[in-house]
Every structure is written in structure tokens, then in C-alpha cells.
Enzyme design. Structure first.
Site, mmCIF file in Angstrom:
data_model
loop_
_atom_site.group_PDB
_atom_site.id
_atom_site.type_symbol
_atom_site.label_atom_id
_atom_site.label_comp_id
_atom_site.label_asym_id
_atom_site.label_seq_id
_atom_site.Cartn_x
_atom_site.Cartn_y
_atom_site.Cartn_z
ATOM 1 N N CYS A 1 41.403 13.291 23.475
ATOM 2 C CA CYS A 1 42.672 13.849 23.949
ATOM 3 C C CYS A 1 43.478 12.650 24.417
ATOM 4 O O CYS A 1 43.202 12.085 25.469
ATOM 5 C CB CYS A 1 42.443 14.839 25.084
ATOM 6 S SG CYS A 1 43.972 15.350 25.921
ATOM 7 N N CYS B 1 50.438 17.543 22.763
ATOM 8 C CA CYS B 1 49.087 17.180 22.338
ATOM 9 C C CYS B 1 49.153 15.731 21.870
ATOM 10 O O CYS B 1 49.795 15.424 20.861
ATOM 11 C CB CYS B 1 48.600 18.093 21.213
ATOM 12 S SG CYS B 1 46.990 17.607 20.525
#
Length: 316
Positions: free
Chosen positions: A76, A228
Site C-alpha cells: 500500500c 490508492c
């Protein structure tokens, strides 16, 4: 157990971040903690849970990221910037290699992208376009701006593992209904991509010496999200791979959460510089065996950082 954490965000992708270097807890326990703390109906909420984990012989520290549904992501990048910032602070460093679930990334503190906005640069790669690495069960050659047989969409996609799986399509204008429909299909774990995938629709908004991308993503384990980081990186790589931007050209990548500066280099390496904003510090009691949580206690607020980020957004 009582856990202290920092509520943070990278490009609007927000998380509770725990220094877990001295916490012994199995994966199932962390999954329950993630579901409890990232629950938007709870007192903390977030797009997942970040953990700062211990160093090893090759890495100055590590990062783990659990989605709100308790699944663990391979990486991430928005969360990596926040975790790297905390890691730098507690270790007294400002650069190094960070261990991820299945890979590693380089991170370093760099000049702010805007006044008062703490900025971390991360470099990942070489990433993979091998269909099997992306989790696709069909196809031997990479899918680069090409239809993917079996996917319920006629659009051309670039499939890339960051190492988490991404399907990126360039569109004239993002249709959120179409994106959610396709994302829901992938989220069901179909035979074509049983481990699921992140799906992004990307608009090329500027070209030339100052290119810009706008990215809208259905994130695996999350759903439609405002931000994201790995999707922004995958979209930058896909844009370079398809000739929409140049290799080595710094690109502004926007989403609803904010903006980063990204560069794709020959060899499929992506560098991103973006914020790692700490909003407030807190502590909360959580039972890893059941996921039950107690009362939240806010220990302090980082008002100047929040104001600096808000000022940057206002100027975009």
C-alpha cells in the site's frame, strides 16, 4: 490490549498506524484488530490498518497493511509513506529499504511537495506484467492496453503487479457505475482472477512536459476509494508503457484524495513522492480474540499538519 496509534493519511488514504515492533500477535489477531479499528462506523475508521514492524538484515524496518475486511495486502504505497515516516522518526534515519509482505521498497524523506506537508518518496520495482504474477489464470503474454479475455468488459487494460494486482484502463471520462460493476465482479474472486484485483479507470488530463493523470480506483478489500497509492503507481507505469507519458517524466497524479508526483523509469520502476500527514494520536483498548473495542482516547492533534494539507488541496 491497549494500543497507541497515529491516525494518518497519504493522499487522503487514511489509516490508524501502530508501532507494532514489540507486539506479538498472530495474523488472525491482527485481522480482527484491523476490522475493528478500520470500521467506518467506529471511533477510528480508515482504509485499513498499518503496522510498523521490526528490522531485519536487509531492511531498516517493515510494514504490514490489513484491509478493512481483515485481508492483508501485498503493499500500500500511500500507507508506506506514512509507515516510513514513523519508522524514520523512531529509528533516527531518513532513508532505507522497507520490507513489505512479498517484496521491498526504497523510501526516503524529501523536500515537501507543498509548504508544511511532510513528504516521503518511495521507489518500487521492477514490477511485473506477467499475467500469473497479477493473479490472472489466463494468458501467457503481458496485457498492455489490450482486452483481457474472460473479463466482463471490452475495454483495453494494462495488468500489472505492484506486487498487488492492478487492472488499469484509460478512459475519456470515468464512469463510476461501470467501475463499481467491474470491481464488484473482481471482488467476488472469479476463476479468471481468484485472488481478486484492484481496478482503475484513468483519465489523461494533460500531456507534454507537464503530464497529469486522474485515477479512480475500486480497491480490493475496500471498494470504491478516494485514493490508492499503488493504483497511482500502476497507472503511471501503464501510461508510460502505452506511450501516453514519457519514461522518466515527472507526472502529477490526482485522485479525489489529493496529488502525488510520480515517475516511471525504464525497467518498470516507479517513484512516487507524496504526503505522509499525521492528523492525531490516540490510544484504544481492543481485544484481538474478539475484535471488541473500548473507548477511544485522543492524546493530541496535529493541527498544523492538517492545515498545511488542506491549504495544498485548496491550491490544486
Amino acid at each position: 490490549m491497549i494500543v497507541k496509534f497515529v491516525k494518518c493519511h497519504g493522499s487522503g488514504n487514511d489509516f490508524p498506524l501502530i508501532d507494532a515492533r514489540d507486539i506479538v500477535l498472530d495474523d488472525a489477531g491482527w485481522a480482527r484488530v484491523a476490522r475493528a479499528l478500520a470500521d467506518r462506523a467506529g471511533d477510528v475508521g480508515g482504509d485499513g490498518l498499518l503496522l510498523l514492524t521490526p528490522c531485519d538484515d536487509e531492511n531498516i524496518f517493515g510494514m504490514r497493511m490489513f484491509n478493512p475486511d481483515g485481508s492483508e495486502a501485498e503493499t500500500c504505497l500511500n500507507g508506506l509513506r506514512c509507515t516510513a515516516r514513523l519508522g524514520f522518526e523512531v529509528t533516527g534515519t531518513d532513508a532505507g529499504q522497507v520490507r513489505l509482505k512479498q517484496s521491498a521498497a526504497q523510501a526516503r524523506a524529501v523536500a515537501p511537495i507543498a509548504a508544511g506537508v511532510t513528504t516521503i518518496e518511495t521507489k518500487v520495482g521492477p514490477v511485473s506484467l506477467v499475467p500469473g504474477d497479477v493473479g490472472l489464470t489466463g494468458g501467457a503474454a503481458p496485457f498492455v492496453d489490450a482486452p483481457i479475455p474472460g473479463l466482463p468488459s471490452d475495454r483495453a487494460f494494462t495488468a500489472v503487479a505492484m506486487p498487488n494486482p492492478h487492472l488499469v484502463a484509460f478512459v475519456d471520462a470515468v464512469d463510476e457505475g461501470e467501475l463499481v460493476t467491474l470491481g464488484d465482479w473482481c471482488e467476488a474472486g472469479p476463476a479468471l482472477i481468484p485472488a481478486r484485483a484492484n481496478v482503475s479507470f484513468v483519465e489523461l488530463r494533460e500531456t507534454g512536459h507537464a503530464p497529469a493523470l486522474f485515477v479512480r480506483t475500486y480497491e480490493r478489500g475496500v471498494g470504491l476509494t478516494d485514493s490508492c497509492g499503488s493504483a497511482m503507481a500502476a497507472s503511471t507505469l501503464a501510461a508510460a508503457r502505452t506511450g501516453r507519458i514519457g519514461w522518466g517524466v515527472e507526472t502529477r497524479v490526482f485522485n479525489r484524495g489529493g496529488m502525488v508526483r510520480a515517475t516511471a523509469a525504464v525497467g518498470d520502476i516507479v517513484t512516487i513522492a507524496g504526503n505522509a500527514t499525521f492528523e492525531w494520536d490516540g490510544e484504544i483498548e481492543v481485544d484481538p480474540a474478539t475484535g471488541a473495542v473500548g473507548a477511544l482516547r485522543i492524546l493530541g492533534r496535529r493541527e498544523e499538519e492538517v492545515a498545511a494539507w488542506d491549504a495544498m488541496l485548496a491550491g490544486l
